[in-house]
Design a protein around this motif. Structure first.
Motif, PDB file in Angstrom:
ATOM      1  N   ALA A  42      21.578  68.522  27.770  1.00  0.00           N
ATOM      2  CA  ALA A  42      21.910  69.921  28.537  1.00  0.00           C
ATOM      3  C   ALA A  42      23.382  70.119  28.087  1.00  0.00           C
ATOM      4  O   ALA A  42      23.787  71.147  27.899  1.00  0.00           O
ATOM      5  CB  ALA A  42      21.605  69.873  29.792  1.00  0.00           C
ATOM      6  N   CYS A  43      24.299  69.313  28.345  1.00  0.00           N
ATOM      7  CA  CYS A  43      25.751  69.524  28.022  1.00  0.00           C
ATOM      8  C   CYS A  43      25.906  69.899  26.648  1.00  0.00           C
ATOM      9  O   CYS A  43      26.583  70.563  26.193  1.00  0.00           O
ATOM     10  CB  CYS A  43      26.392  68.092  28.207  1.00  0.00           C
ATOM     11  N   GLU A  44      25.233  69.257  25.552  1.00  0.00           N
ATOM     12  CA  GLU A  44      25.272  69.367  24.113  1.00  0.00           C
ATOM     13  C   GLU A  44      24.817  70.909  23.978  1.00  0.00           C
ATOM     14  O   GLU A  44      25.448  71.739  23.345  1.00  0.00           O
ATOM     15  CB  GLU A  44      24.349  68.598  23.339  1.00  0.00           C
ATOM     16  N   GLY A  45      23.632  71.567  24.563  1.00  0.00           N
ATOM     17  CA  GLY A  45      23.124  72.692  24.376  1.00  0.00           C
ATOM     18  C   GLY A  45      24.157  73.718  24.949  1.00  0.00           C
ATOM     19  O   GLY A  45      24.407  74.648  24.349  1.00  0.00           O
ATOM     20  N   THR A  52      33.046  75.620  27.659  1.00  0.00           N
ATOM     21  CA  THR A  52      34.418  74.763  27.735  1.00  0.00           C
ATOM     22  C   THR A  52      34.482  74.060  28.931  1.00  0.00           C
ATOM     23  O   THR A  52      35.384  73.041  28.913  1.00  0.00           O
ATOM     24  CB  THR A  52      35.378  75.753  27.447  1.00  0.00           C
ATOM     25  N   ASP A  53      33.842  74.007  30.174  1.00  0.00           N
ATOM     26  CA  ASP A  53      33.870  73.315  31.279  1.00  0.00           C
ATOM     27  C   ASP A  53      32.429  73.251  31.849  1.00  0.00           C
ATOM     28  O   ASP A  53      31.825  74.175  32.270  1.00  0.00           O
ATOM     29  CB  ASP A  53      34.817  74.012  32.332  1.00  0.00           C
ATOM     30  N   ILE A  54      31.986  71.745  32.027  1.00  0.00           N
ATOM     31  CA  ILE A  54      30.723  71.739  32.246  1.00  0.00           C
ATOM     32  C   ILE A  54      31.085  70.672  33.791  1.00  0.00           C
ATOM     33  O   ILE A  54      31.570  69.453  33.560  1.00  0.00           O
ATOM     34  CB  ILE A  54      29.986  71.089  31.260  1.00  0.00           C
ATOM     35  N   LEU A 194      14.105  69.659  23.022  1.00  0.00           N
ATOM     36  CA  LEU A 194      13.569  71.175  23.622  1.00  0.00           C
ATOM     37  C   LEU A 194      14.832  71.378  24.737  1.00  0.00           C
ATOM     38  O   LEU A 194      15.241  72.642  24.826  1.00  0.00           O
ATOM     39  CB  LEU A 194      12.303  70.914  24.255  1.00  0.00           C
ATOM     40  N   ILE A 195      15.187  70.577  25.628  1.00  0.00           N
ATOM     41  CA  ILE A 195      16.202  70.859  26.320  1.00  0.00           C
ATOM     42  C   ILE A 195      17.589  71.308  26.019  1.00  0.00           C
ATOM     43  O   ILE A 195      17.992  72.101  26.240  1.00  0.00           O
ATOM     44  CB  ILE A 195      16.549  69.515  27.337  1.00  0.00           C
ATOM     45  N   ARG A 196      17.840  70.527  24.915  1.00  0.00           N
ATOM     46  CA  ARG A 196      19.375  70.889  24.201  1.00  0.00           C
ATOM     47  C   ARG A 196      19.181  72.302  23.494  1.00  0.00           C
ATOM     48  O   ARG A 196      19.770  73.153  23.723  1.00  0.00           O
ATOM     49  CB  ARG A 196      19.557  70.073  22.908  1.00  0.00           C
ATOM     50  N   GLU A 197      18.029  72.531  23.012  1.00  0.00           N
ATOM     51  CA  GLU A 197      17.787  74.122  22.373  1.00  0.00           C
ATOM     52  C   GLU A 197      17.396  74.949  23.400  1.00  0.00           C
ATOM     53  O   GLU A 197      17.996  76.133  23.456  1.00  0.00           O
ATOM     54  CB  GLU A 197      16.459  73.916  21.352  1.00  0.00           C
ATOM     55  N   GLY A 198      16.818  74.616  24.542  1.00  0.00           N
ATOM     56  CA  GLY A 198      16.484  75.706  25.622  1.00  0.00           C
ATOM     57  C   GLY A 198      17.771  75.964  26.282  1.00  0.00           C
ATOM     58  O   GLY A 198      17.932  77.070  26.819  1.00  0.00           O
TER      59      GLY A 198
END
Length: 266
Positions: A42-45, A52-54, A194-198
């Motif tokens: 999720a961070c990568e997506g 810029t801040d997660i 799928l999470i990254r892409e979503g």
């Protein structure tokens, strides 16, 4: 772009039994790794979409499940519990552009995840304004209270459907589906992709499509499994005790709703 992630575990890919989600039990290590990997995806997506801040809230049980050494350097994490009524959303405020929900599960009283529950295993059912409410329901309204749109959720198929009904514009990824005490799951590697892409897709669009309005009035009904738990919590100010296992309260102030839920579900 500033993004908040609330991370749970029971809705992560392949998780099926309580042994896999409780710290100290045999299955926990393997699946805290999957929880961590899904949060990293999720961070990568989010990063790919321009975040810029997660800020991540480890929001399962002890609040100390994620393997922090694997988190990207551009992320921050809140671990354990402060006692604040935001609970799984602690750290969120109006400065965030979007909220993401990873590893979420369906509500107590549903049958799409063998680990379905709401808050804890003492609660048989929670409803808000007559509708079955999950932890996502409570937390999505918390995001709305701060003007932050809930834009993405991953978890079991049931919670994905419920999330889409509450917030029609949000993106969901169903990584598993429950059948009685069993689950059918995506391969963990596919779930991560799928999470990254979503997440990237959800954050790349118009975030206002996921705006969730707060109702003017909240009627909250909690049904406990045990009548003694309801009795003990019935003395909180403003709470009614209409039946042996049931508590009810009404408020126009959602923060008061959160505060009441926080204290009567202890």
């Amino acid at each position: 772009m500033k993004v908040f992630i609330s991370a749970d575990i029971e809705g992560c890919a392949a998780i099926t039994t309580w042994d896999e989600v409780h710290k100290g039990r045999a299955g926990h290590q393997e699946f805290r790794e999957q929880m961590t990997a899904e949060v990293v995806a999720a961070c990568e997506g989010a990063r790919a979409a321009g975040a810029t801040d997660i800020l991540i809230k480890d929001a399962h049980e002890s609040g100390c499940n994620l393997i922090v050494s694997r988190l990207p350097e551009y992320a921050r994490i809140i671990r354990a519990w402060s006692g604040h009524p935001y609970v799984m959303m602690f750290g969120l405020d109006a400065s965030f552009d979007a909220a993401l929900f990873i590893g979420y599960h369906d509500a107590a009283g549903s049958d799409t995840n063998p680990l379905a529950h709401t808050m804890n295993d003492r609660i048989a059912r929670l409803s808000i304004n007559g509708e079955l409410a999950s932890e996502f329901t409570v937390n999505a309204y918390t995001a709305s209270l701060n003007g932050v749109p809930p834009v993405f959720l991953s978890g079991d198929r049931g919670i994905c459907g419920a999330a889409e009904q509450l917030v029609p514009g949000m993106k969901t990824i169903a990584v598993s589906e429950g059948f009685g005490r069993s689950t059918m799951s995506l391969a963990p590697a596919k779930a991560l992709r799928l999470i990254r892409e979503g997440v990237e897709e959800a954050l790349a669009g118009d975030l206002s499509r996921c705006s969730l309005g707060l109702p003017d009035r909240f009627e909250v009904v909690l049904e406990f499994n045990n009548a003694s738990d309801a009795y003990r919590s019935s003395f909180y100010p403003g709470v009614e005790h209409p039946e042996a296992r049931t508590l009810r309260f009404v408020s126009n102030d959602y923060f008061e709703v959160l505060r009441t839920i926080r204290f009567i579900t202890l």
